[in-house]
Write a protein that holds these residues in place. Structure first.
Motif, mmCIF file in Angstrom:
data_model
loop_
_atom_site.group_PDB
_atom_site.id
_atom_site.type_symbol
_atom_site.label_atom_id
_atom_site.label_comp_id
_atom_site.label_asym_id
_atom_site.label_seq_id
_atom_site.Cartn_x
_atom_site.Cartn_y
_atom_site.Cartn_z
ATOM 1 N N ARG A 559 0.852 -1.187 0.000
ATOM 2 C CA ARG A 559 0.000 0.000 0.000
ATOM 3 C C ARG A 559 0.885 1.233 0.000
ATOM 4 N N ASN A 560 0.292 2.371 -0.323
ATOM 5 C CA ASN A 560 1.032 3.630 -0.253
ATOM 6 C C ASN A 560 0.292 4.609 0.641
ATOM 7 N N VAL A 561 1.065 5.496 1.252
ATOM 8 C CA VAL A 561 0.521 6.481 2.176
ATOM 9 C C VAL A 561 1.104 7.842 1.810
ATOM 10 N N LEU A 562 0.225 8.824 1.640
ATOM 11 C CA LEU A 562 0.643 10.176 1.326
ATOM 12 C C LEU A 562 0.222 11.082 2.481
ATOM 13 N N ALA A 563 1.155 11.899 2.986
ATOM 14 C CA ALA A 563 0.860 12.723 4.164
ATOM 15 C C ALA A 563 1.424 14.120 4.000
ATOM 16 N N GLY A 564 0.777 15.075 4.654
ATOM 17 C CA GLY A 564 1.271 16.434 4.732
ATOM 18 C C GLY A 564 0.957 17.012 6.104
ATOM 19 N N TYR A 565 1.824 17.886 6.599
ATOM 20 C CA TYR A 565 1.615 18.435 7.933
ATOM 21 C C TYR A 565 2.097 19.873 8.018
ATOM 22 N N VAL A 566 1.590 20.565 9.048
ATOM 23 C CA VAL A 566 2.077 21.886 9.420
ATOM 24 C C VAL A 566 2.198 21.906 10.935
ATOM 25 N N ASP A 567 3.273 22.511 11.435
ATOM 26 C CA ASP A 567 3.576 22.515 12.863
ATOM 27 C C ASP A 567 4.059 23.921 13.237
ATOM 28 N N ILE A 568 3.343 24.571 14.169
ATOM 29 C CA ILE A 568 3.686 25.938 14.576
ATOM 30 C C ILE A 568 3.972 25.948 16.066
ATOM 31 N N GLU A 569 5.102 26.532 16.437
ATOM 32 C CA GLU A 569 5.459 26.682 17.844
ATOM 33 C C GLU A 569 5.971 28.098 18.058
ATOM 34 N N THR A 570 5.444 28.740 19.096
ATOM 35 C CA THR A 570 5.811 30.130 19.316
ATOM 36 C C THR A 570 5.874 30.476 20.796
ATOM 37 N N ASP A 571 6.871 31.290 21.161
ATOM 38 C CA ASP A 571 6.911 31.927 22.468
ATOM 39 C C ASP A 571 6.164 33.238 22.333
ATOM 40 N N LEU A 572 4.851 33.214 22.617
ATOM 41 C CA LEU A 572 4.048 34.428 22.465
ATOM 42 C C LEU A 572 4.507 35.510 23.435
ATOM 43 N N THR A 573 4.915 35.076 24.630
ATOM 44 C CA THR A 573 5.538 35.979 25.601
ATOM 45 C C THR A 573 6.670 35.209 26.257
ATOM 46 N N ASP A 574 7.368 35.842 27.157
ATOM 47 C CA ASP A 574 8.411 35.130 27.888
ATOM 48 C C ASP A 574 7.830 34.021 28.754
ATOM 49 N N GLN A 575 6.533 34.118 29.070
ATOM 50 C CA GLN A 575 5.899 33.113 29.918
ATOM 51 C C GLN A 575 5.127 32.058 29.121
ATOM 52 N N LEU A 576 4.532 32.468 27.992
ATOM 53 C CA LEU A 576 3.600 31.586 27.286
ATOM 54 C C LEU A 576 4.224 30.978 26.038
ATOM 55 N N LEU A 577 4.298 29.652 26.028
ATOM 56 C CA LEU A 577 4.745 28.882 24.870
ATOM 57 C C LEU A 577 3.535 28.154 24.301
ATOM 58 N N PHE A 578 3.331 28.242 22.980
ATOM 59 C CA PHE A 578 2.148 27.673 22.345
ATOM 60 C C PHE A 578 2.574 26.812 21.160
ATOM 61 N N ASN A 579 1.912 25.660 21.006
ATOM 62 C CA ASN A 579 2.209 24.760 19.886
ATOM 63 C C ASN A 579 0.910 24.239 19.294
ATOM 64 N N THR A 580 0.847 24.206 17.974
ATOM 65 C CA THR A 580 -0.282 23.593 17.283
ATOM 66 C C THR A 580 0.244 22.854 16.061
#
Length: 932
Positions: A559-580
């Motif tokens: 079988r074959n598998v085709l995939a795509g992704y996007v990954d975002i990581e940000t230090d919005l402030t010195d305290q808050l780290l966010f990843n999606t």
């Protein structure tokens, strides 16, 4: 001179010319990393150039060098047990820059830079990430006294569980491994950050992970491993299928120099002798950070045997049912008389009742070779490759065939019965090659990895009972077939940090695509391994213990598998780290699936942070689960003892499965929730606590035996099997999406290094508590009624306990590592929680096994500058699990009662269906390690 030779010379000249031109713009930064208190060089220190994909490690003397183009940079210098340092440097075109670093000791968990779970260039420790990650260095693995990666991880990673199996066919040779109490196929394994292929073997016996396909971690030499990162969070959106429970990433060694690790040892009981030697040699290539790391390893593991005294029938079957109209007294007298006849023949033939099975570890010889290399092509681009081969030969035994079992034994060949053996030959290969680099702030990576696993079965010391006419000349050895699985994965990714342009500390965006090809093959065995030469005789056909794969079982699927992704990581402030992250995968055999993730960490202060994540995940059905089929002899608990049955496993898309009303397999889907706190209340104290919930629907299970009968569902089964020409098969099995589960748990890791007047001490408390339960109803085959006849359940109470109760509900480990000058000592206490087994039909045969504490202790001494000797013992107090309680004794007063027996007439002292830490007892060893 050939045209090919001239062309090769031309290409080589061009490549060398390009290397000379591109490298001319780079300058060298070099230095030495030392211990601040002793000034001794520290080998294996990780040096990362922040905001780039460049880095290196120190050699045996603590020295390093790497190539950078002119500009300003920050080096992040880290090593387990030491405080991480950030070193700013400026590179000019005037020459070499020297940057020496002195590291001070600190608790190991505080300074380990985590790579897995993030595609950002921001270096983060395990207390700074959005998800929990265990980072285990090679010296921690060696300190366990174990030599196989699965067993090493079992004693250092609290959420990881792996126990060796026995009397489980091929699973005796490959250890199932799990995270957070889920299945072996619900954890994704990466090697140097790239997907590792699965094993060819599918677990179809009564073991942990029944019906699943895992990844053979023991195919990777432990001597090649620099560190292991265990991501304890759902990561399907980041890495793809299988990452429901988490991800294990094995990083291979890169450092220059030579290390040798050798161990000899054996169990307290005098068996299980072990000999292992692993050699790693790292070569520095040029002055631009290139390296070549080569590893060879051999290990021999001797068999162990913890068999009990057999008290069942040998020559005369006295375990018979009651005749119609027979009185209690007559029935007891008849059984007693048959028992007396059997005992007389046992004495007459001097039959050994105490050693007619092998219950314990299989014998395994394992040899592997790996290479890991990186060759800079310029200051901002490099070629890298990782490849390896592994060969394993194993030998394990099945159930003894006794002379009274005339349908299975040719008595002219084996007058006293026989113990059949399954001999395995496992070949594993892989090759990863790729290019990565940076251009205008864009970090790119292109790679391809091809790997596979082949598992060959041979049966020895056996017979095909249907060849009885040949008598003592009947065949005793059989080639039973080969399973193979190969995978090719190509991927490309690009990432850039837009933080500076957005006024943020970081805003990393990564996108990528992946194309994967999966190949699965079953090759049939020789004819005598599966054929019944005289069906009318009532004798079983095929090799006893493991009938070979038949031509009808042969498959060559892909079988074959085709995939795509996007990954975002940000230090919005010195305290808050966010990843999606979001990922879409499309499978040629069942369709597409989407997975997403949101995660964040908020740092209230340097002493306290809160982190949480929510994600959905998936696991695609393996090709093994879709296309595996076989006819095998399965010993089934019937409430009257173990009964051998010729059982057919039929493909999910077969007419037989369709006649049962089993729908086509689809993906397992999960929802993962996690919330945790990380704290550093003191400079030398680290605390992480993470709670989680994982809900999985449509879990793929391997069904029970749907057995023939004369009424109800049993009659329907008989008609289906007969209609398909499977007249020799007693029962049918298949794979199906059948159950939903919910797993809840909590992970705790506390690490500290209290200050001492002399020497250093690291203390780590790591614990996992988890509980899995079934939710919703079991999806039964559409064309079978709910029949109470034994065996006619898709997922019975034994399967339920195996999924929810057979792995420890808790594992708590307390480790102390003390060092003083040339001396060292490691003391570890590991508490394995309770496990429980259920009988398929009879609650009176259910058993629970209490928690146990296993103690490991070792002392080491640096004999010479480069040689350290370690003497130690694992399970130093020789602790065993609880013994089975339901053991049948053939006494006169018991002959009139039903057989309540989990021990197979005394042969099993300990349960083989649920093992907390194995049942081999204590093990002592001598380990020598050297570095040059």
């Amino acid at each position: 001179m050939s045209k090919n030779y001239m062309l090769n010379q031309f290409v080589l000249s061009v490549v060398l010319g390009l290397l000379t031109i591109t490298c001319a713009f780079a300058q060298v930064v070099q230095g030495r990393v030392t211990d601040a208190s002793s000034s001794a060089g520290i080998p294996g220190v990780t040096i990362v150039v922040l905001n780039t994909n460049l880095g290196t490690t120190t050699d045996a003397s603590g020295s390093y060098s790497l190539s950078l183009s002119p500009g300003s940079y920050t080096l992040r210098v880290s090593f387990v047990g030491y405080q991480t340092q950030s070193v700013p440097i400026t590179i000019t075109s005037s020459g070499t820059v020297t940057a020496d670093v002195a590291l001070r000791e600190s608790p190991s968990s505080l300074s380990e830079v985590v790579v897995i779970g993030s595609r950002s260039t921001q270096a983060r420790t395990s207390t700074e990430t959005v998800a929990p990650v265990d980072v285990i260095q090679s010296r921690d693995l060696v300190a366990t006294g174990q030599v196989e990666p699965t067993q090493q991880l079992n004693f250092v990673a609290p959420s990881f569980n792996s126990s060796r199996q026995t009397i489980a066919d091929g699973t005796d040779h490959i250890d199932p491994a799990t995270i957070r109490g889920l299945g072996p196929d619900q954890v994704l394994v990466l090697l140097n950050g790239k997907r590792r292929h699965n094993q060819a073997l599918i677990n179809i016996n009564g073991t942990i992970g029944r019906g699943s396909v895992g990844t053979d971690l023991n195919a990777i030499p432990s001597a090649a491993i620099e560190r292991i990162e265990v991501l304890r969070d759902g990561a399907s959106s980041q890495y793809g299928s299988d990452a429901i429970a988490g991800v294990i990433n094995l990083r291979l060694k890169e450092r220059p120099g030579t290390t040798v690790n050798a161990q000899i040892g054996q169990q307290y009981a005098g068996d299980g002798q072990l000999a292992q030697i692993g050699i790693n040699h790292g070569i520095k290539i040029g002055q631009k950070g290139g390296f070549l790391s080569l590893t060879g390893e051999f290990r021999h593991r001797g068999a162990t045997n913890r068999v009990g005294n057999y008290n069942g029938p040998v020559y005369v079957n006295w375990n018979v049912g009651r005749a119609s109209g027979e009185t209690d007294a007559a029935y007891i007298a008849r059984r007693q008389g048959l028992h007396n006849q059997d005992q007389a023949l046992i004495r007459q033939n001097n039959f050994n009742l105490s050693n007619n099975m092998q219950i314990g570890n299989s014998r395994v010889d394992n040899a592997g070779f790996f290479l890991n290399t990186r060759l800079p092509l310029s200051a901002k681009a490099a070629f890298y490759a990782t490849g390896g081969v592994n060969y394993r030969n194993g030998k394990a035994a099945g159930f003894y065939r006794y002379p009274y079992q005339t349908t299975q034994v040719i008595t002219a060949l084996y007058p006293n019965g026989f113990l059949p053996n399954i001999e395995s030959t496992i070949n594993d290969q892989s090759l990863l090659a790729g290019f990565n680099g940076e251009s205008n702030g864009y970090r790119w990576d292109i790679s391809n990895v091809y790997g596979g696993n082949a598992f060959r079965f041979d049966v020895t010391n056996s017979n095909n009972a249907s060849q009885y006419a040949q008598g003592a000349n009947a065949q005793t050895e059989f080639y039973a077939g080969t399973l193979s699985f190969y995978q090719n994965t190509a991927n490309a990714s690009v990432a850039k940090d837009y933080g500076s342009s957005l006024g943020l500390k970081s805003f990393n965006v990564a996108v990528g695509a992946e194309y994967r090809l999966d190949f699965y093959k079953i090759k049939p065995g020789e004819e005598a391994s599966y054929r019944n030469y005289d069906p009318a005789s009532g004798r079983a056909g095929g090799a006893q213990v493991f009938p070979g794969y038949q031509p009808a079982n042969a498959v060559n699927a892909k079988r074959n598998v085709l995939a795509g992704y996007v990954d975002i990581e940000t230090d919005l402030t010195d305290q808050l780290l966010f990843n999606t992250a979001a990922r879409y995968e499309n499978y040629s055999d069942f369709g597409g699936n989407f997975a997403g993730k949101l995660a964040a960490r908020y740092k209230f202060s340097e002493a306290f942070s809160l982190r949480a994540s929510v994600s959905n995940g998936f696991r695609a059905p393996s090709l093994h689960q879709r296309y595996f089929s076989a006819i095998s002899t399965v010993f089934v608990s019937t409430g009257q003892g173990l009964e051998p049955r010729q059982t057919g496993t039929f493909r999910n898309d077969s007419p037989i499965a369709q006649a049962f009303g089993v729908p086509s397999l689809t993906a397992e889907r999960s929802m993962n929730y996690s919330v945790g706190v990380t704290s550093r209340p003191l400079p030398n104290l680290s605390i992480t606590i993470d709670a989680y919930q994982i809900a999985i629907r449509d879990r793929i299970i391997y069904s029970d035996q749907f057995s023939r009968g004369t009424t109800g569902a049993g009659l329907i089964v008989a008609n289906i099997l007969n209609g398909a020409g499977q007249t020799d098969v007693n029962s049918a099995q298949f794979f199906a999406n059948a159950v939903n589960t919910q797993t809840r748990g909590i992970d705790v890791v506390i690490a500290t290094s209290p200050r001492l007047n002399r020497g250093s001490l690291d203390l780590t408390l790591a614990a996992n508590f988890n509980e899995t339960r079934l939710t919703g109803s079991i999806k039964r085959p559409a064309n079978l009624p709910n029949d109470a006849t034994f065996g006619n359940f898709l997922f019975n109470r034994q399967d339920s306990a195996r999924l929810t109760l057979a792995q420890p509900k808790s594992k708590v480990s307390l480790t102390g590592n003390f060092r003083l000058n040339k001396f060292g000592a490691v003391l570890r206490f590991t508490r394995f929680g309770e496990v429980t087994t259920y009988d398929p039909a009879n609650p009176l045969l259910d058993e629970a096994f209490k928690p146990k504490i296993v103690t490991d202790f070792s002392v080491s001494y640096r004999v010479f500058k480069n040689l350290t000797a370690t003497l130690g013992a694992n399970n130093i107090f020789d602790v065993y699990p609880d013994k089975l309680k339901q053991v049948f004794q053939p006494t006169p007063e018991r002959f009139g009662a039903a057989v309540l027996d989990n021990s197979s007439f005394g042969r099993f002292i300990y349960s083989r269906n649920a093992t907390q830490f194995g049942f081999n007892g204590g093990y002592y060893f001598l380990n020598l390690s050297a570095s040059f």
